[in-house]
Design a protein around this motif. Structure first.
Motif, mmCIF file in Angstrom:
data_model
loop_
_atom_site.group_PDB
_atom_site.id
_atom_site.type_symbol
_atom_site.label_atom_id
_atom_site.label_comp_id
_atom_site.label_asym_id
_atom_site.label_seq_id
_atom_site.Cartn_x
_atom_site.Cartn_y
_atom_site.Cartn_z
ATOM 1 N N ALA A 8 0.854 -1.190 0.000
ATOM 2 C CA ALA A 8 0.000 0.000 0.000
ATOM 3 C C ALA A 8 0.889 1.240 0.000
ATOM 4 N N VAL A 9 0.549 2.202 -0.839
ATOM 5 C CA VAL A 9 1.290 3.463 -0.891
ATOM 6 C C VAL A 9 0.476 4.508 -0.140
ATOM 7 N N TYR A 10 0.935 4.830 1.058
ATOM 8 C CA TYR A 10 0.203 5.736 1.938
ATOM 9 C C TYR A 10 0.543 7.190 1.645
ATOM 10 N N ASN A 11 -0.485 8.010 1.631
ATOM 11 C CA ASN A 11 -0.341 9.454 1.534
ATOM 12 C C ASN A 11 -0.311 10.021 2.954
ATOM 13 N N ILE A 12 0.836 10.546 3.360
ATOM 14 C CA ILE A 12 1.073 10.944 4.752
ATOM 15 C C ILE A 12 1.558 12.386 4.808
ATOM 16 N N ASN A 13 1.124 13.104 5.820
ATOM 17 C CA ASN A 13 1.590 14.467 6.034
ATOM 18 C C ASN A 13 2.078 14.607 7.482
ATOM 19 N N ILE A 14 3.251 15.201 7.654
ATOM 20 C CA ILE A 14 3.810 15.448 8.990
ATOM 21 C C ILE A 14 4.125 16.921 9.103
ATOM 22 N N GLU A 15 3.588 17.557 10.133
ATOM 23 C CA GLU A 15 3.819 18.984 10.356
ATOM 24 C C GLU A 15 4.285 19.211 11.788
ATOM 25 N N GLY A 16 5.007 20.295 11.982
ATOM 26 C CA GLY A 16 5.437 20.692 13.320
ATOM 27 C C GLY A 16 6.604 19.884 13.830
ATOM 28 N N ASP A 50 -4.103 9.420 4.765
ATOM 29 C CA ASP A 50 -5.304 8.840 4.181
ATOM 30 C C ASP A 50 -5.307 7.347 4.493
ATOM 31 N N LEU A 51 -6.353 6.890 5.165
ATOM 32 C CA LEU A 51 -6.465 5.481 5.520
ATOM 33 C C LEU A 51 -6.781 4.634 4.293
ATOM 34 N N LEU A 52 -6.662 3.327 4.424
ATOM 35 C CA LEU A 52 -6.909 2.413 3.310
ATOM 36 C C LEU A 52 -8.301 2.648 2.711
ATOM 37 N N GLY A 53 -8.344 2.697 1.377
ATOM 38 C CA GLY A 53 -9.615 2.909 0.690
ATOM 39 C C GLY A 53 -10.028 4.356 0.591
ATOM 40 N N HIS A 54 -9.204 5.274 1.097
ATOM 41 C CA HIS A 54 -9.580 6.681 1.163
ATOM 42 C C HIS A 54 -8.497 7.586 0.567
ATOM 43 N N GLY A 55 -8.958 8.757 0.096
ATOM 44 C CA GLY A 55 -8.037 9.791 -0.352
ATOM 45 C C GLY A 55 -7.070 9.317 -1.417
ATOM 46 N N LYS A 56 -5.807 9.678 -1.240
ATOM 47 C CA LYS A 56 -4.773 9.377 -2.229
ATOM 48 C C LYS A 56 -3.926 8.158 -1.868
ATOM 49 N N THR A 57 -4.284 7.477 -0.791
ATOM 50 C CA THR A 57 -3.589 6.227 -0.461
ATOM 51 C C THR A 57 -4.037 5.136 -1.425
ATOM 52 N N GLN A 173 -16.992 22.199 1.014
ATOM 53 C CA GLN A 173 -15.694 21.549 1.220
ATOM 54 C C GLN A 173 -15.876 20.066 1.537
ATOM 55 N N ILE A 174 -16.843 19.762 2.385
ATOM 56 C CA ILE A 174 -17.112 18.365 2.732
ATOM 57 C C ILE A 174 -17.514 17.585 1.489
ATOM 58 N N TYR A 175 -18.410 18.173 0.695
ATOM 59 C CA TYR A 175 -18.877 17.486 -0.509
ATOM 60 C C TYR A 175 -17.723 17.245 -1.476
ATOM 61 N N GLN A 176 -16.878 18.237 -1.685
ATOM 62 C CA GLN A 176 -15.759 18.094 -2.611
ATOM 63 C C GLN A 176 -14.801 16.997 -2.161
ATOM 64 N N GLN A 177 -14.600 16.877 -0.857
ATOM 65 C CA GLN A 177 -13.737 15.808 -0.348
ATOM 66 C C GLN A 177 -14.357 14.450 -0.628
ATOM 67 N N ARG A 178 -15.664 14.352 -0.433
ATOM 68 C CA ARG A 178 -16.346 13.075 -0.631
ATOM 69 C C ARG A 178 -16.423 12.685 -2.102
ATOM 70 N N ILE A 179 -16.710 13.642 -2.978
ATOM 71 C CA ILE A 179 -16.903 13.319 -4.392
ATOM 72 C C ILE A 179 -15.594 12.926 -5.061
ATOM 73 N N GLN A 180 -14.458 13.266 -4.453
ATOM 74 C CA GLN A 180 -13.159 12.899 -5.007
ATOM 75 C C GLN A 180 -12.690 11.511 -4.558
#
Length: 268
Positions: A8-16, A50-57, A173-180
Motif C-alpha cells: 500500500a502506498v500511503y499518503n502521509i503528512n507530517i507537520e510541526g 489517508d487510511l486504506l480505501g480513502h483519499g490518495k492512499t 468543502q465536505i462534498y468536494q472531499q467526498r466526491i473525489q
C-alpha cells in the motif's frame, strides 16, 4: 510524503516538531484533510494520513488487504518506520475504532488515546451480523450507483443532520472531499473495516490503563450513550460532551475540540 507499507502506498503528512506527537485518524469518506482546522492549535508534531480505501492512499482493493487487522498493523509499521513511539492517538468514528484497535494491539505506540464518537464494537452476535449485512448493502450502493447519489444518501442520515447548520462554504468543502473519493475503495473499506467486522473490545476496556479522552456532541444521542458506557469501563478516562455539536465534533466545533486536545495532551 508517500510511504509504501505492505503493497500500500500511503499518503502521509507530517507537520510541526516536538512532543507530544499526534496521530490523527479520519472517519469514513474522509481524508487527512479532515483535521485542517485542528492542526494549527496543536503546536507540536502532527501526523495525518489517508487510511486504506480513502483519499490518495493506494492499495490492492481486496477483502484480505483492507481488513481492520491489516489497517492497524499498517499504522504500527508506519509509526515504526518513521521512528515515532508513544504518540497521542486520536481518531474520529471509523478512525476512532482503528485508534482503539491500534492501542490494544500495539500498546507500545500509544501514549494516550483520544476517541471521538466511536464504539468499542458490537457485543450481540445477531446485531453484529445485521451490521455486516448493512455494510454490505452500503458497499453495493457504492459499486452500483453514482458516487453523488451515495453522498446524498449519506448526508440524509440522522447522524449528520447537525451538519446542515454549517456554512455553505464548509458544506461544499465536505462534498468536494467526498466526491473525489474512489467508490471502490470506500466499498472495500466498509467490508473490511466496518463496525460489523471489527473486534469486540468491550470486555477489554476495563483492562486498558492508559489515559483515555472521550469526546462526543450533545446532539449525537446515539454516541453520547455509547461514550458514556465506555467512560464507565475505562479505568482512567475523561469524557467531554460538546454543546451544539453532532457526530463530527472536530468539524462542527473545532475551537472547543482543539481546546480539549490541548488541555489533555500532557495528561499522564
Amino acid at each position: 510524503m508517500q510511504l509504501t507499507i505492505n503493497q500500500a502506498v500511503y499518503n502521509i503528512n507530517i507537520e510541526g516538531q516536538g512532543q507530544p506527537v499526534w496521530l490523527l485518524l479520519h472517519g469514513f469518506m474522509g481524508s487527512q484533510h479532515d483535521f485542517e482546522q485542528i492542526k494549527p492549535y496543536l503546536t507540536t508534531t502532527v501526523i495525518t494520513l489517508d487510511l486504506l480505501g480513502h483519499g490518495k492512499t493506494k492499495a490492492p482493493l481486496t477483502p484480505s488487504r483492507l481488513t481492520f487487522k491489516q489497517q492497524t498493523q499498517d499504522l504500527a509499521e508506519i509509526l515504526n518506520t518513521l521512528h515515532f513511539s508513544s504518540v497521542n492517538i486520536c481518531g474520529y468514528s471509523m478512525g476512532g475504532r482503528l485508534a482503539l484497535g491500534l492501542a490494544f494491539s500495539f500498546p507500545q505506540f500509544c501514549r494516550q488515546l483520544f476517541l471521538e464518537n466511536c464504539t468499542a464494537g458490537i457485543i450481540n452476535s445477531q446485531k453484529r451480523k445485521q451490521r455486516q449485512q448493512h455494510d454490505q448493502f452500503l458497499a453495493q450502493k457504492l459499486r452500483q450507483e453514482p458516487l453523488s447519489a451515495f453522498i446524498h444518501y449519506w448526508e440524509q442520515l440522522p447522524l449528520f443532520q447537525s451538519q446542515k447548520t454549517l456554512s455553505p462554504a464548509i458544506q461544499q468543502q465536505i462534498y468536494q472531499q467526498r466526491i473525489q473519493q474512489n467508490p471502490q475503495g470506500l466499498a472495500a473499506s466498509l467490508e473490511g473495516m466496518g463496525t460489523g467486522v471489527m473486534p469486540n473490545y468491550w470486555p477489554q476496556l476495563e483492562k486498558f490503563f492508559l489515559p483515555v479522552t472521550l469526546i462526543t456532541g450533545n446532539l449525537d444521542t446515539k454516541f453520547s450513550q455509547i461514550t458514556q458506557q465506555m467512560h464507565q469501563l475505562f479505568p482512567h478516562s475523561q469524557r467531554f460532551v460538546v454543546d451544539q455539536a453532532g457526530h463530527n465534533v472536530h468539524l462542527e466545533q473545532p475551537q472547543v475540540y482543539s481546546q480539549i486536545l490541548k488541555e489533555q495532551q500532557y495528561a499522564n
